[in-house]
Scaffold this active site. Structure first.
Site, PDB file in Angstrom:
ATOM      1  N   GLY A   9     -35.040  76.066 -22.028  1.00 40.08           N
ATOM      2  CA  GLY A   9     -34.326  76.522 -20.956  1.00 40.08           C
ATOM      3  C   GLY A   9     -33.857  75.393 -19.936  1.00 40.08           C
ATOM      4  O   GLY A   9     -34.757  74.735 -19.116  1.00 40.08           O
ATOM      5  N   ALA A  10     -32.670  75.252 -19.814  1.00 37.89           N
ATOM      6  CA  ALA A  10     -32.212  74.004 -18.921  1.00 37.89           C
ATOM      7  C   ALA A  10     -31.436  74.668 -17.786  1.00 37.89           C
ATOM      8  O   ALA A  10     -30.398  74.269 -16.991  1.00 37.89           O
ATOM      9  CB  ALA A  10     -31.133  73.391 -19.800  1.00 37.89           C
ATOM     10  N   GLY A  14     -36.219  74.648 -15.665  1.00 39.74           N
ATOM     11  CA  GLY A  14     -36.232  73.750 -16.644  1.00 39.74           C
ATOM     12  C   GLY A  14     -35.628  72.432 -16.002  1.00 39.74           C
ATOM     13  O   GLY A  14     -36.220  71.435 -16.589  1.00 39.74           O
ATOM     14  N   ARG A  82     -35.302  86.657 -11.802  1.00 42.32           N
ATOM     15  CA  ARG A  82     -35.110  87.640 -10.928  1.00 42.32           C
ATOM     16  C   ARG A  82     -34.032  87.871 -10.112  1.00 42.32           C
ATOM     17  O   ARG A  82     -33.481  86.949  -9.535  1.00 42.32           O
ATOM     18  CB  ARG A  82     -36.169  87.687  -9.983  1.00 42.32           C
ATOM     19  CG  ARG A  82     -37.247  88.803 -10.424  1.00 42.32           C
ATOM     20  CD  ARG A  82     -38.416  89.132  -9.450  1.00 42.32           C
ATOM     21  NE  ARG A  82     -39.053  88.012  -8.954  1.00 42.32           N
ATOM     22  CZ  ARG A  82     -39.952  88.173  -7.875  1.00 42.32           C
ATOM     23  NH1 ARG A  82     -39.995  89.359  -7.388  1.00 42.32           N
ATOM     24  NH2 ARG A  82     -40.407  87.089  -7.339  1.00 42.32           N
ATOM     25  N   ASN A  95     -37.350  89.263 -21.250  1.00 40.63           N
ATOM     26  CA  ASN A  95     -37.756  87.940 -21.447  1.00 40.63           C
ATOM     27  C   ASN A  95     -38.820  87.797 -22.786  1.00 40.63           C
ATOM     28  O   ASN A  95     -39.040  86.879 -23.171  1.00 40.63           O
ATOM     29  CB  ASN A  95     -38.379  87.517 -20.133  1.00 40.63           C
ATOM     30  CG  ASN A  95     -37.345  87.015 -19.088  1.00 40.63           C
ATOM     31  OD1 ASN A  95     -36.138  87.115 -19.443  1.00 40.63           O
ATOM     32  ND2 ASN A  95     -37.775  86.735 -17.783  1.00 40.63           N
ATOM     33  N   VAL A 118     -43.717  79.550 -18.324  1.00 40.51           N
ATOM     34  CA  VAL A 118     -43.440  79.875 -16.733  1.00 40.51           C
ATOM     35  C   VAL A 118     -42.102  81.213 -16.638  1.00 40.51           C
ATOM     36  O   VAL A 118     -42.444  81.412 -15.589  1.00 40.51           O
ATOM     37  CB  VAL A 118     -42.315  78.652 -16.364  1.00 40.51           C
ATOM     38  CG1 VAL A 118     -41.705  78.650 -14.939  1.00 40.51           C
ATOM     39  CG2 VAL A 118     -42.934  77.306 -16.441  1.00 40.51           C
ATOM     40  N   SER A 119     -41.790  81.524 -17.822  1.00 49.09           N
ATOM     41  CA  SER A 119     -40.847  82.640 -17.741  1.00 49.09           C
ATOM     42  C   SER A 119     -41.436  83.750 -17.211  1.00 49.09           C
ATOM     43  O   SER A 119     -42.795  84.111 -17.493  1.00 49.09           O
ATOM     44  CB  SER A 119     -40.231  83.009 -19.151  1.00 49.09           C
ATOM     45  OG  SER A 119     -39.608  81.942 -19.596  1.00 49.09           O
ATOM     46  N   ARG A 151     -47.923  77.348  -2.454  1.00 52.69           N
ATOM     47  CA  ARG A 151     -47.331  78.389  -1.112  1.00 52.69           C
ATOM     48  C   ARG A 151     -48.402  78.431  -0.285  1.00 52.69           C
ATOM     49  O   ARG A 151     -47.979  78.345   1.072  1.00 52.69           O
ATOM     50  CB  ARG A 151     -46.770  79.310  -1.754  1.00 52.69           C
ATOM     51  CG  ARG A 151     -45.580  79.441  -2.526  1.00 52.69           C
ATOM     52  CD  ARG A 151     -44.901  80.601  -3.210  1.00 52.69           C
ATOM     53  NE  ARG A 151     -43.871  80.463  -3.855  1.00 52.69           N
ATOM     54  CZ  ARG A 151     -43.179  80.937  -4.668  1.00 52.69           C
ATOM     55  NH1 ARG A 151     -43.638  81.841  -5.400  1.00 52.69           N
ATOM     56  NH2 ARG A 151     -41.826  80.661  -5.273  1.00 52.69           N
ATOM     57  N   HIS A 175     -49.778  86.744 -11.409  1.00 51.66           N
ATOM     58  CA  HIS A 175     -48.680  86.169 -10.455  1.00 51.66           C
ATOM     59  C   HIS A 175     -47.795  87.245 -10.089  1.00 51.66           C
ATOM     60  O   HIS A 175     -47.441  88.016 -10.953  1.00 51.66           O
ATOM     61  CB  HIS A 175     -47.875  85.136 -11.258  1.00 51.66           C
ATOM     62  CG  HIS A 175     -46.911  84.362 -10.659  1.00 51.66           C
ATOM     63  ND1 HIS A 175     -46.929  83.857  -9.478  1.00 51.66           N
ATOM     64  CD2 HIS A 175     -45.452  84.380 -11.039  1.00 51.66           C
ATOM     65  CE1 HIS A 175     -46.095  83.388  -8.954  1.00 51.66           C
ATOM     66  NE2 HIS A 175     -44.988  83.436  -9.869  1.00 51.66           N
TER      67      HIS A 175
END
Ligand code: APR
Length: 310
Positions: A9-10, A14, A82, A95, A118-119, A151, A175
């Site tokens: 995923g660029a 990514g 999102r 996904n 990460v997705s 965060r 998450h």
């Protein structure tokens, strides 16, 4: 470099992760995406920044997995981000299909790699990668807690007007809206924030942390957060590549720890060369355990939904 990390995923997360990996000179980086030209273009652009940024990491882009062969770590960011008003869970069916096909390809060329997912929706995507890869639970993990705790730390530091470096935060659970920040283990210079802030202020900070992703989405309007998510994934990769054995909150497959079985849930783990080398267990209060159970139930709901979709 003698270490290689492939980022699938660029897109925003990514490419930013590739940039940070290169600039920290941690490894060579291969960026892979389905869009022709984009990974190649971003990798070339990042390479051309290297003389100025003073690093010798090699960055290459590709649309094929052959170039990922022999990676030590593969970070999977492929997917659809999102949009405003869309929850992470809305993303699940799109996904899941992407993460499954990506994982199949990754495993073919890097059977010994460690997968950092990460997705989103993160915990459910970890299940997809875990089941598809057939890897041991030590080698499949999700990036969520490092971001959530970063965060939390940002808001604590702002509230107390102290350096972010003096803060430490402890976040458990999935998450998303059910994450479980633990204020009594969250500290400033070693002092629990419960000694420094009122319950009311802590609750406000905890709420903002829980909805931290949505806050960015509503500001950006055309995508979701990526600078901090990329930093978080790279911190995990660094701990593995350098065998630092940092204790970081990550989505890990639990088999009885914290009373949870057969689910990916965010817990503190020791990250070293072998991946997840240990799940750190702490005693929780009844209230904290109940919040963690609720978080795990939310993850189970998504995993069940995934099974139905299949
Ligand atoms: N194989 C490889 N790359 C893919 C595939 C696939 N099958 N499907 C989509 N992609 C690529 C897209 O072409 C895009 O370049 O994944 C990239 C995603 O990038 P962005 O749309 O910019 O999304 P980003 O903000 O990077 O977020 C990626 O991380 O934080 C999560 O929720 C977020 O799931 C999302 C993911």
């Amino acid at each position: 470099m003698d270490r290689k990390v492939t980022v699938i995923g660029a897109g925003n997360v990514g490419a930013t992760a590739a940039q940070r990996l290169g600039e920290k000179e941690l490894c060579d980086v291969v960026l892979i995406d389905v869009i022709e030209g984009v990974p190649q273009g971003k990798a070339l652009d990042l390479s051309e920044a290297a003389p100025i940024e003073k690093h010798d990491a090699h960055l290459t882009g590709s649309n094929g997995y052959e170039d990922s062969a022999g990676s030590d770590i593969v970070i999977i960011t492929a997917g659809v981000p999102r949009k405003p008003g869309m929850s992470r869970d809305d993303l699940i069916s799109i996904n899941a299909g992407i993460v499954k096909s990506v994982t199949e390809n990754v495993v073919r060329y890097s059977p010994d790699c460690i997968l950092i997912i990460v997705s989103n929706p993160l915990d459910a995507m970890c299940h997809v990668a875990f089941e598809t890869s057939g890897f041991s639970k030590r080698r499949v993990m999700g990036m969520a807690g490092v971001l959530d705790s970063a965060r939390f730390r940002t808001f604590i530091a702002r509230e107390l007007d102290v350096s972010v470096e003096s803060t430490n935060a402890f976040v458990l659970g999935g998450h998303g809206d059910t994450m479980v920040p633990l204020p009594r283990y969250s500290t400033v210079g070693g002092i629990p924030i419960t000694e420094l802030l009122s319950r009311e202020r802590i609750d406000a900070i905890v709420d903002r942390t829980r909805t931290g992703g949505a806050e960015i989405v509503s500001l950006l309007k055309t995508g979701s957060a990526y600078y901090a998510p990329a930093s978080a994934a790279v911190e995990m990769a660094e701990s593995i590549l350098k065998d630092k054995k940092k204790i970081l909150p990550c989505a890990a497959y639990l088999e009885g720890e914290y009373g949870i079985n057969g689910l990916f849930v965010g817990v503190p783990v020791k990250l070293g060369r072998n991946g997840i080398e240990k799940v750190i267990q702490i005693a929780l209060t009844d209230e904290e355990q109940a919040a963690l159970n609720a978080s795990a139930d939310a993850v189970r709901g998504l995993v069940d939904l995934l099974k139905k979709l299949n």
